[in-house]
Design an enzyme around this catalytic site. Structure first.
Site, PDB file in Angstrom:
ATOM      1  N   HIS A  42      -1.598  -0.387 -14.236  1.00  0.00           N
ATOM      2  CA  HIS A  42      -1.453  -0.999 -15.166  1.00  0.00           C
ATOM      3  C   HIS A  42      -2.018  -0.843 -16.556  1.00  0.00           C
ATOM      4  O   HIS A  42      -1.747  -0.807 -17.568  1.00  0.00           O
ATOM      5  CB  HIS A  42      -1.277  -2.574 -14.867  1.00  0.00           C
ATOM      6  CG  HIS A  42      -0.334  -3.466 -15.870  1.00  0.00           C
ATOM      7  ND1 HIS A  42       0.675  -3.320 -16.113  1.00  0.00           N
ATOM      8  CD2 HIS A  42      -0.687  -4.321 -16.368  1.00  0.00           C
ATOM      9  CE1 HIS A  42       1.499  -4.128 -16.656  1.00  0.00           C
ATOM     10  NE2 HIS A  42       0.359  -4.819 -17.129  1.00  0.00           N
ATOM     11  N   SER A  67       3.296  -4.538 -21.407  1.00  0.00           N
ATOM     12  CA  SER A  67       3.735  -5.378 -20.067  1.00  0.00           C
ATOM     13  C   SER A  67       4.790  -6.251 -20.784  1.00  0.00           C
ATOM     14  O   SER A  67       5.793  -5.767 -21.036  1.00  0.00           O
ATOM     15  CB  SER A  67       2.385  -5.812 -19.730  1.00  0.00           C
ATOM     16  OG  SER A  67       2.622  -6.487 -18.547  1.00  0.00           O
ATOM     17  N   ASP A 122       1.112   1.377 -10.871  1.00  0.00           N
ATOM     18  CA  ASP A 122       0.920   0.163 -11.425  1.00  0.00           C
ATOM     19  C   ASP A 122       1.711  -0.897 -10.513  1.00  0.00           C
ATOM     20  O   ASP A 122       2.997  -0.865 -10.102  1.00  0.00           O
ATOM     21  CB  ASP A 122       1.688   0.201 -12.625  1.00  0.00           C
ATOM     22  CG  ASP A 122       1.517  -1.081 -13.615  1.00  0.00           C
ATOM     23  OD1 ASP A 122       1.236  -2.049 -13.049  1.00  0.00           O
ATOM     24  OD2 ASP A 122       1.892  -0.966 -14.851  1.00  0.00           O
TER      25      ASP A 122
END
Length: 706
Positions: free
Chosen positions: A674, A553, A639
Site C-alpha cells: 500500500h 487509497s 497491498d
C-alpha cells in the site's frame, strides 16, 4: 515540452468474463472479477505466486505504461534530481532523552533506510543499534515496521516487513553486543509494549485475514510457541493494538473500529496480571486513556461530547469504571475538536483543531491554568512529538506550513520559553517569500463552507489557463492539514497552483465534519470537492477543465467518484492505490479490512439501503460512456488494504466503456504494498513518475519558473 509517446502503441485489452451476483433482489454483472486471484493471500506474501493470466495482464499494462512514458525518461531523471536535491541525505532527528541515553535516527548519505542510534546522555560515542540499509540488503522490499528499546536500555525489539503485505517479523537485539536473540516471532502487527523490568513485552498477532486478533506475552529467552495468550479480539470488525502509558506504569490493550473503542489495562510490573477493561465498549463511544497519579485521564466523546472532552476517573483495580461517573476535566466546545493529548507528571498537553487550524494547549495539572502555545501563522500544521520521559517540563512539538519547512521546538512548560532544535534543510535552496499562501472557503451544495488551503509561486499568472492540482482525501476522520512537502515545489515552480480541499469525511471542522462525510452521507465528500473545484474556477485561480485531481487509497475513491460525476472540470488525475471497487469489497467479509470498514461505509450485506448508497457512488460501478481526463493509476500486488485487483478492474472497465482519447495508464508495483517502495529514494522515483505524467498531460516545459 513534456509529451507522451506518439501513436502506434495500443493498450492491453482485458478479457471479459462476466460474473453475476444478486443482493437484495438486484443483479450486478462484473466483467473483470477474474482479475482477483483465488489464492490472493499467497500472492500477497509472494507476488511470484500470482496466477499466470493475471500476472500477464498486469505486466502488459506495465509494459504499455513504460512505452507511453518512455519519452519522459529524461524529465523523470531531472525530477528525481530536483526531489533528491531538496533532501538532506545525511539527515538526523533531534535526539530524545530517556534516562542515561539519547535516542535518534539518522541516514547515511545515499542510504535508503534509517539507522537507529543512541549516545550516552552525558556525552560519548554513538552506538548504532540497527542499520536499516544492512537489514535490507538483497531484499526486493524492506520496511522497518517499528522499534522500541526496553526500559532497562538493554534490548531493542524491532519488526521488519520483507513483502509489503504488512505481516511483519518481530526480532530482539541485545544492545550490549548487537547480537539478535534466536527469537523470531512471525505474522505480527509490529506494535509492542515492554514490561517494567525489560524482561518481556506484549505484542499483537495477525490472523489469516491479516487482522490483528491476539495479544501475547513474551518473556526474553522463551520459545514464542510458549508465549501466553493475554487477550483475543473476537469481533472481526475491531482493530487491536498495544501501547504503554506515558508514565510507564501501565500497559494498554486497545480495541477499536472507526467509531467505537474499548481499552484494557494491566500493571507494567505484573506480567501475570489479567487485563481489566476500563469501560466496556458502547457503540459510537470512543475513548483513549493515560494515567496521572491515582486517576485515569480519558479523551472521549462520551456523554454527547461530539468534539471530545477530557475526563478523569479513579484507577480501580477491582471493577470497570462507569462512563456515567467520569468527571469532566476539560469540557467539549462544539467546533473545537480535541484530537489528542500527552500526559506528563505535572502537565497535560492537548492538540486541538478548528476550521482546519491546529494548536497546542498546555494545562498545569496542579493549578488548572492553561497556556496556548503561540504560532507565527494560523495556517500551519502543528503537532506534539511524543517524548520518552514523563517527569519533565519539556514538550517537543513540530510545525510547518505549505511554504514553511518543518521546524522542531522544545518548549519549557514552566517558563514558556521555546528553543528551536531543528529546521528542515532544503540543500538546493528554498525561499518561502517567493510563494503566496491563501485560505479560501467554498460554498457546498447544502450551504456548508468548505476550507481550501493553497499556494503558488509569485511569478505564476492566475487565470483560465493556469494548471491547478487539487488534492483531497475525506475519510476516516483523517484531517489533511497544510503542512510542508518539498516535493510539491517541482509542480509549483512550473506554474501549478497547489490546493488542498478540506472536505467532509475528515475532521478539519470538528467531528461533525467527519460524521457528515461517511456512511449514508458519503456523497458530501464528493460534492464538497466539486464545490471547491468550482470555487477555484470562479475566483480565477484556474479554468474549467484545467484542474488535476490527486488522491490515494480512500482519496482514490474520491478521485474516481468526482471523475464519474463531473469529468468536465478536470484535465488530469492521479489515483494512488485507489479504493474504487467499493461495493464488491464491502460485500466480501473475507477481505482484511471489510468488517472493520462497515461502520465507515455501511454494510451492504445486511442493509439494502447501504447497498444502494454505496452502489450510487462506487467508482467501478458508475463508469459512464463519457470523456474522462488523463488518468494515472497505481497499484501494489502485496497491498492488503486496497487489493491490486481494484485499480486493475477499474482501468480495464474504463478502457472498455469510457469514450475518451485521454491517456490512461496503470502502473502496478509487483513487489510492494500500500505504501509503495520501502526506500526513501525509491519513493522519490514514484513521485517523479507521477509529476512527469502531470507535466506531460499539460504539455508543460521541463524547467521551472522559480
Amino acid at each position: 515540452m513534456a509529451t507522451f509517446a506518439n501513436g502506434g502503441i495500443k493498450p492491453p485489452v482485458a478479457q471479459r468474463e462476466v460474473v453475476a451476483s444478486t443482493h437484495h433482489g438486484q443483479r450486478r454483472d462484473d466483467p473483470y472479477a477474474w482479475l482477483r486471484d483465488p489464492q490472493w493471500r499467497d500472492a500477497m506474501a509472494n507476488p511470484e505466486r500470482l496466477a499466470e493470466p493475471i500476472k500477464a495482464y498486469l505486466e502488459a499494462e506495465n509494459a504499455y505504461a513504460d512505452a507511453r512514458m518512455a519519452p519522459l525518461e529524461s524529465l523523470r531523471e531531472q525530477l528525481v534530481g530536483e526531489l533528491r536535491g531538496r533532501i538532506r541525505e545525511d539527515d538526523q532527528s533531534v535526539p530524545t532523552a530517556d534516562g542515561p541515553w539519547c535516542y535518534y535516527t539518522r541516514f547515511r548519505e545515499g542510504g535508503q533506510h534509517a539507522l537507529l542510534c543512541r549516545r550516552p546522555r552525558s556525552g560519548g560515542d554513538e552506538q548504532l543499534m540497527l542499520d536499516g540499509d544492512a537489514e535490507s540488503e538483497g531484499a526486493d522490499y524492506f520496511r522497518l515496521g517499528g522499534a522500541a528499546h526496553s526500559p532497562d536500555h538493554a534490548y531493542l525489539a524491532y519488526a521488519v516487513d520483507y513483502s509489503g503485505a504488512e505481516s511483519l517479523s518481530l526480532r530482539i537485539r541485545r544492545l550490549a553486543d548487537g547480537v539478535d536473540l534466536d527469537t523470531h516471532i512471525e505474522a505480527v502487527r509490529g506494535d509492542l509494549a515492554w514490561r517494567a523490568d525489560g524482561q518481556g513485552f506484549i505484542y499483537t498477532v495477525l490472523d489469516d485475514e491479516l487482522r490483528p486478533r491476539w495479544v501475547y506475552w513474551h518473556s526474553l529467552g522463551q520459545d514464542p510457541r510458549d508465549d501466553r495468550l493475554v487477550y483475543e479480539e473476537t469481533d472481526p470488525g475491531f482493530f487491536l493494538g498495544v501501547e504503554t502509558t506515558e508514565s510507564g506504569r501501565y500497559l494498554l490493550i486497545v480495541s477499536h473500529d472507526h467509531t467505537t473503542s474499548e481499552v484494557r489495562w494491566l500493571p507494567a510490573d505484573q506480567p501475570d496480571a489479567e487485563p481489566r477493561v476500563i469501560a466496556p465498549r458502547q457503540r459510537d463511544v470512543e475513548y483513549s486513556v493515560s494515567d496521572h497519579g491515582d486517576q485515569w485521564l480519558i479523551l472521549t466523546n462520551a456523554g454527547g461530547a461530539e468534539d471530545f472532552a477530557i475526563c478523569q476517573t479513579p484507577i480501580d483495580s477491582h471493577s470497570p469504571a462507569s462512563i456515567q461517573d467520569w468527571q469532566v476535566l476539560i469540557a467539549e466546545r462544539p467546533g473545537r475538536l480535541i484530537e489528542g493529548m500527552q500526559v506528563f507528571a505535572r502537565w497535560l498537553v492537548r492538540q486541538e483543531l478548528e476550521d482546519a487550524e491546529s494548536r497546542l494547549v498546555v494545562r498545569d495539572l496542579s493549578a488548572g491554568t492553561e497556556t496556548i502555545i503561540d504560532q507565527p501563522d494560523p495556517c500551519v500544521e502543528v503537532g506534539i512529538i511524543p517524548g520518552l520521559e514523563y517527569d519533565t517540563d519539556s514538550l517537543r512539538f513540530g510545525l510547518s506550513g505549505l511554504t514553511l519547512p518543518a521546524q522542531i521546538f522544545d518548549y519549557d512548560m514552566a517558563s514558556g520559553e521555546r528553543t528551536r532544535r531543528k529546521t528542515q534543510t532544503i540543500p538546493s535552496g528554498h525561499d518561502p517569500a517567493a510563494y503566496i499562501t491563501q485560505r479560501l472557503m467554498a460554498l457546498a451544495e447544502d450551504g456548508e463552507s468548505v476550507p481550501i488551503s493553497l499556494f503558488y509561486h509569485r511569478d505564476t499568472p492566475l487565470g483560465a489557463d493556469t494548471p491547478l492540482l487539487l488534492y483531497g482525501y475525506g475519510a476516516y476522520g483523517i484531517s489533511e492539514l497544510p503542512g510542508f512537502s518539498p516535493h510539491r515545489l517541482s509542480l509549483v515552480d512550473r506554474g501549478f497552483v497547489y490546493a488542498i480541499a478540506h472536505v467532509r469525511g475528515g475532521r478539519e471542522r470538528g467531528y461533525r465534519w467527519y460524521r457528515q462525510g461517511r456512511g449514508a452521507d458519503k456523497q458530501h465528500t464528493f460534492s464538497d470537492f466539486i464545490a471547491c473545484a468550482e470555487h477555484l474556477i470562479t475566483k480565477g485561480y484556474t479554468g474549467k477543465g484545467r484542474i488535476a485531481v490527486h488522491g490515494g487509497s480512500a482519496g482514490g475513491m474520491l478521485v474516481g467518484a468526482v471523475l464519474n460525476q463531473r469529468p468536465d472540470l478536470f484535465h488530469a488525475a492521479v489515483a494512488d492505490v485507489p479504493f474504487v471497487d467499493v461495493l464488491n469489497t464491502m460485500l466480501d467479509p473475507s477481505l482484511p479490512l471489510t468488517p472493520p470498514e462497515w461502520p465507515e461505509w455501511g454494510n451492504p450485506l445486511e442493509s439494502a439501503e447501504a447497498y444502494q448508497q454505496i452502489a450510487a457512488y462506487s467508482p467501478y460501478d458508475n463508469i459512464q460512456p463519457q470523456s474522462y481526463p488523463h488518468l494515472l493509476v497505481t497499484a501494489g500486488v502485496s497491498d492488503p488494504r486496497v487489493t491490486y485487483w481494484e485499480p486493475a478492474k477499474w482501468v480495464a472497465r474504463l478502457r472498455a466503456e469510457a469514450s475518451s482519447d485521454a491517456e490512461l495508464i496503470l502502473r502496478t508495483n509487483m513487489s510492494a504494498g500500500h505504501g509503495g517502495p520501502g526506500g526513501r529514494f525509491q519513493y522519490l522515483e514514484e513521485v517523479a513518475y507521477r509529476y512527469a505524467f502531470l507535466l506531460a498531460a499539460y504539455q508543460i516545459k521541463s524547467s521551472g519558473t522559480g
